[in-house]
Design an enzyme around this catalytic site. Sequence first.
Site, PDB file in Angstrom:
ATOM      1  N   THR A 185       0.810  -1.224   0.000  1.00 62.45           N
ATOM      2  CA  THR A 185       0.000   0.000   0.000  1.00 62.45           C
ATOM      3  C   THR A 185       0.844   1.276   0.000  1.00 62.45           C
ATOM      4  OG1 THR A 185      -0.046  -0.219   2.390  1.00 62.45           O
ATOM      5  CG2 THR A 185      -1.977  -1.017   1.191  1.00 62.45           C
ATOM      6  N   LYS A 186       2.173   1.154   0.057  1.00 69.40           N
ATOM      7  CA  LYS A 186       3.024   2.347   0.134  1.00 69.40           C
ATOM      8  C   LYS A 186       3.485   2.786  -1.275  1.00 69.40           C
ATOM      9  CE  LYS A 186       2.994   2.266   4.733  1.00 69.40           C
ATOM     10  NZ  LYS A 186       2.019   1.311   5.290  1.00 69.40           N
ATOM     11  N   ASN A 187       4.245   3.859  -1.352  1.00 71.13           N
ATOM     12  CA  ASN A 187       4.664   4.374  -2.674  1.00 71.13           C
ATOM     13  C   ASN A 187       5.607   3.406  -3.384  1.00 71.13           C
ATOM     14  OD1 ASN A 187       3.466   6.571  -1.412  1.00 71.13           O
ATOM     15  ND2 ASN A 187       4.789   8.060  -2.439  1.00 71.13           N
TER      16      ASN A 187
END
Length: 376
Positions: A185-187
Amino acid sequence: MLPFNKPYFTGNETKYIESAVSSGKISGNGDYTKKCQSFFEQNFGIKKCLLTTSCTDALEMAAILIDIKPGDEVIMPSYTFVSTANAFVLRGATIVFADSRKDHPNIDENAIEGLITSKTKAIVPVHYAGVACEMDTIMDIAKRHNLYVIEDAAQAIDSYYTGKDNVKRALGSIGHLAAFSFHETKNIISGEGGLLAINDEKFINRAEIIWEKGTNRSSFFRGEVDKYGWVDIGSSFLPSEIIAAFLWAQLENLEQIQMVRKNHWESYFDKLATWARENRIELPQLPDYASNNAHMFYLICDSLEQRTKLLDYLKQHDILAVFHYISLHESPFYDKLHKGGVLPETDRFTDTLVRLPLFYELNPNVVIDVLLKAAF
Ligand SMILES: *Cc1c(COP(=O)(O)O)cnc(C)c1O
């Protein structure tokens, strides 16, 4: 249904995994691990980095490194992910929750000093949405009270804080220790994955030992000792080369990924400005000292009812938007242990914050057009 998140693959992930596999070395601390660690050290000005299997693991390593013992107190925001607190609770700490700022879910730096007691050991600022906490004030409080600062930089890759000295520093390079996440879910992602950033040199040797199950295996492989053995507590915190290979394919494309995400974020911000004002909805506010890494685009509704309406409306139009944390001081596990006061701003963000879809392949106009057609 338009998803809230969709992992982006650069195309080289499987190629690098194949090369790790064919090299015959797939356990941890190999070439890809070293490449990823140097990338962070060089690009973000961090003294020493160690890849971990999650940000949760990096936070647990930090708690061990600062010798958290039962009864120690750790100050952090309540509006955060469970791992921020759990890592310290596992070592017996008591968590003291501070309220959020009025303009941002980040910890209110002015609420910290009043919570310090003789048992306080550390402050854990969380850079929510990749937006910097007010680090000059936090570092100054820590220095005056002899406390450690551990940044939860899970969402904060490639984001910066400009201090009163006008120097721009990467988040994760400021506290004594910091933790990043590469959860999907992170960059920048590797499925599960994380990194411990060490800025206070005194922690480097012991961090490597804790990382390698409590052994001095890393110094053995560097030829510094002629045999390795059990020298401290530790665990299996290092990821395999397969994960590091995947991560390297992402890091190589950091600039491109960030550019695309920032464009989406700016589209939301510009095109929703008038609509938000007319509907009493707040858009994200960035303090002057903070950069934007476009980790997240959120709205602050004027009430829980308005948020429920907005989420339902988007769902009817096949768009998945989501709220975020339930304050940790009100969680089933911690509400009886919480001994701080009321945290009104934290509670407000729990009730009113909405995250809009934000991922590389998103067309933000799809969401924007649907929102602009409705009043709340
Ligand atoms: C994602 C996240 C974590 C946990 O990261 P993992 O890599 O999944 O362990 C911790 N803190 C914050 C603020 C996060 O957003």
